[in-house]
Design an enzyme around this catalytic site. Structure first.
Site, PDB file in Angstrom:
ATOM      1  N   CYS A  89       0.838  -1.195   0.000  1.00 17.61           N
ATOM      2  CA  CYS A  89       0.000   0.000   0.000  1.00 17.61           C
ATOM      3  C   CYS A  89       0.878   1.251   0.000  1.00 17.61           C
ATOM      4  O   CYS A  89       1.844   1.339   0.764  1.00 17.61           O
ATOM      5  CB  CYS A  89      -0.913   0.000   1.230  1.00 17.61           C
ATOM      6  SG  CYS A  89      -1.963   1.458   1.366  1.00 17.61           S
ATOM      7  N   CYS A 169      -8.030   0.727  -1.107  1.00 12.80           N
ATOM      8  CA  CYS A 169      -7.293  -0.045  -0.095  1.00 12.80           C
ATOM      9  C   CYS A 169      -7.128  -1.473  -0.588  1.00 12.80           C
ATOM     10  O   CYS A 169      -8.113  -2.116  -0.961  1.00 12.80           O
ATOM     11  CB  CYS A 169      -8.051  -0.026   1.231  1.00 12.80           C
ATOM     12  SG  CYS A 169      -7.331  -1.108   2.492  1.00 12.80           S
ATOM     13  N   ASP A 324     -27.237 -13.416  23.340  1.00 13.47           N
ATOM     14  CA  ASP A 324     -26.462 -12.217  23.032  1.00 13.47           C
ATOM     15  C   ASP A 324     -27.205 -11.005  23.575  1.00 13.47           C
ATOM     16  O   ASP A 324     -28.421 -11.060  23.766  1.00 13.47           O
ATOM     17  CB  ASP A 324     -26.256 -12.091  21.516  1.00 13.47           C
ATOM     18  CG  ASP A 324     -25.080 -11.185  21.162  1.00 13.47           C
ATOM     19  OD1 ASP A 324     -25.173  -9.978  21.419  1.00 13.47           O
ATOM     20  OD2 ASP A 324     -24.072 -11.691  20.640  1.00 13.47           O
ATOM     21  N   CYS A 396     -10.775 -13.034  19.816  1.00 12.31           N
ATOM     22  CA  CYS A 396     -10.080 -11.977  19.068  1.00 12.31           C
ATOM     23  C   CYS A 396      -9.176 -11.176  20.002  1.00 12.31           C
ATOM     24  O   CYS A 396      -8.604 -10.169  19.582  1.00 12.31           O
ATOM     25  CB  CYS A 396     -11.080 -11.055  18.374  1.00 12.31           C
ATOM     26  SG  CYS A 396     -12.202 -10.193  19.504  1.00 12.31           S
TER      27      CYS A 396
END
Length: 438
Positions: A89, A169, A324, A396
């Site tokens: 990039c 991108c 949730d 994560c």
């Protein structure tokens, strides 16, 4: 009678900022930190050097000095690592989105795998090496959140709130790059030079792109309608949400993404979905293989969102209960389970509140996919429930995963298998899937 407290008007002298050495330092880079910066030592103090790689001898200048470590800017590379590559990039040096484009992709995978292996081993002798789940290292993002301010649309700069303008991108799906190029001028006219906010692009499997604007201040309905007309198909303006007053919403067209070969999920721009659909599909397949669902079983899915894992599990014939806090996503998950005639039921619950957590009677297997903060409270309850003997933990956040695995291990769970899922190539983020048995 109200109690009055004496007010101390003495103000301590401000601490003088630490002196930052102005000279260039010769540093040998030993390793990579968790945030992707090179790690060196100088005068018995750790120095983090952005852009430096292990094995390199560099010159760097201290930019910030702290009590226990220093931060430095890379000035010159004297000895270059064989793993160094040219970033893909043009604005990589300014943009804060990626941290590892200067590192060969296979070396990126090895770095992330080593981090996960160390976390799982906990300092003990390794029992197994986690698998690697990988796909394309470019054009993988089907969602992107860009910022707008001062007439500029782009990503946040490194270590700054400034915005780096983005034309295209290399990590975004082609459909998003196309929508970005075609809508850039219309979005700039809509915001002008004074307004600010965020623009979320979400693509589906058919190439449509929903655009959702989160705008500071009030929403001008007429101008929003005009913007919607100016957005070129197959992109469309989904909604404009302001921090003040009512919002504008379009026709409410939904998008979809592939979960398995025969299952797609519907979602609205702004709903949480995994950004990398190829990695997501492989991770779901691995989860199902580990849990080995059998007919008439009951499996619980915590932090279920739209039913990303549980609807795929329900396809195999097992009963699934999902939990949730997102009421809108729970409603959507129930609707899709009903439409697809799948044996899944979803409930709204704050999974950080111990009194709101339910472990269904007859449930032995669990999948959880918490946010970066992890699932400490839930793991404590799963650890105390002797009926639970199989857990797939999708993470994560390496730090919160380490904490939560320690809770489960104390209760007799052992890590049976694991995989590093490279959900975010060219960044330092590590996504993982861990299979535990008791």
């Amino acid at each position: 009678m109200a109690k009055h407290r004496a007010i101390n008007t003495f103000k301590p002298a401000k601490k003088a900022p630490a002196k930052v050495p102005s000279q260039l330092l010769d540093l040998q880079i030993e390793s990579l930190a968790d945030d992707g910066r090179g790690v060196a030592r100088y005068n018995n103090k750790v120095v983090f050097v952005g852009g430096a790689l292990p094995g390199e001898h560099v010159k760097a200048k201290i930019s910030r000095s702290h009590k226990r470590f220093d931060e430095a800017e890379l000035v010159e590379i004297n000895t270059q690592s064989p793993d160094r590559v040219t970033p893909i990039c043009a604005i990589y040096d300014q943009c804060g989105g990626c941290q590892l484009q200067h590192l060969d992709y296979q070396a990126q995978l090895n770095y992330k795998l080593a981090r996960l292996s160390k976390l799982i081993d906990g300092g003990e002798s390794p029992v197994f090496s986690p698998a690697i789940i990988q796909a394309s290292a470019t054009r993988y993002r089907h969602r992107a959140r860009l910022a707008y301010a001062n007439g500029e649309l782009g990503f946040k700069a490194k270590s700054s709130h400034s915005i780096v303008g983005v034309e295209q991108c290399p990590l975004l799906e082609d459909a998003i790059n196309t929508a970005l190029a075609k809508s850039r001028d219309s979005l700039a006219r809509y915001f002008g030079h004074k307004a600010s906010g965020e623009v979320v692009f979400s693509a589906d499997r058919d190439g449509r792109v929903g655009i959702r604007i989160q705008k500071d201040g009030f929403v001008d309905v007429k101008r929003s309608e005009q913007l919607a007309q100016n957005i070129a198909a197959p992109a469309f303006l989904h909604s404009v949400v302001g921090t003040k007053g009512p919002s504008w919403r379009g026709a409410g067209a939904s998008l979809s993404y592939q979960v398995t070969d025969s299952l797609t999920l519907r979602y609205q721009p702004g709903d949480f979905t995994q950004v990398n659909t190829a990695i997501n599909r492989q991770t779901i397949a691995q989860c199902i293989a580990w849990l080995a669902p059998e007919a008439d079983e009951l499996i619980a899915d915590y932090f279920c969102g739209l039913g990303n894992f549980s609807l795929a599990l329900a396809q195999s014939g097992v009963q699934v209960m999902g939990f949730d806090a997102g009421a809108g996503m729970i409603e959507c998950a129930n609707q899709q389970a009903l439409e697809k005639s799948l044996p899944a039921t979803y409930f709204c619950a704050d999974l950080f509140d111990p009194d709101a957590i339910t472990i269904p009677v007859g449930c032995r297997k669990v999948v959880l996919d918490p946010p970066r903060a992890g699932a400490k409270t839930l793991c404590e309850q799963l650890a105390a429930c002797q009926a639970i003997n199989c857990i797939v933990y999708i993470s994560c956040g390496p730090a919160s995963l380490a904490r939560d695995l320690a809770i489960l291990k104390q209760a007799g769970f052992k890590v049976d298998d694991a995989a590093m899922a490279d959900m975010f190539p060219h960044t330092h983020h590590v996504e993982s899937a861990v299979f535990l048995r008791r």
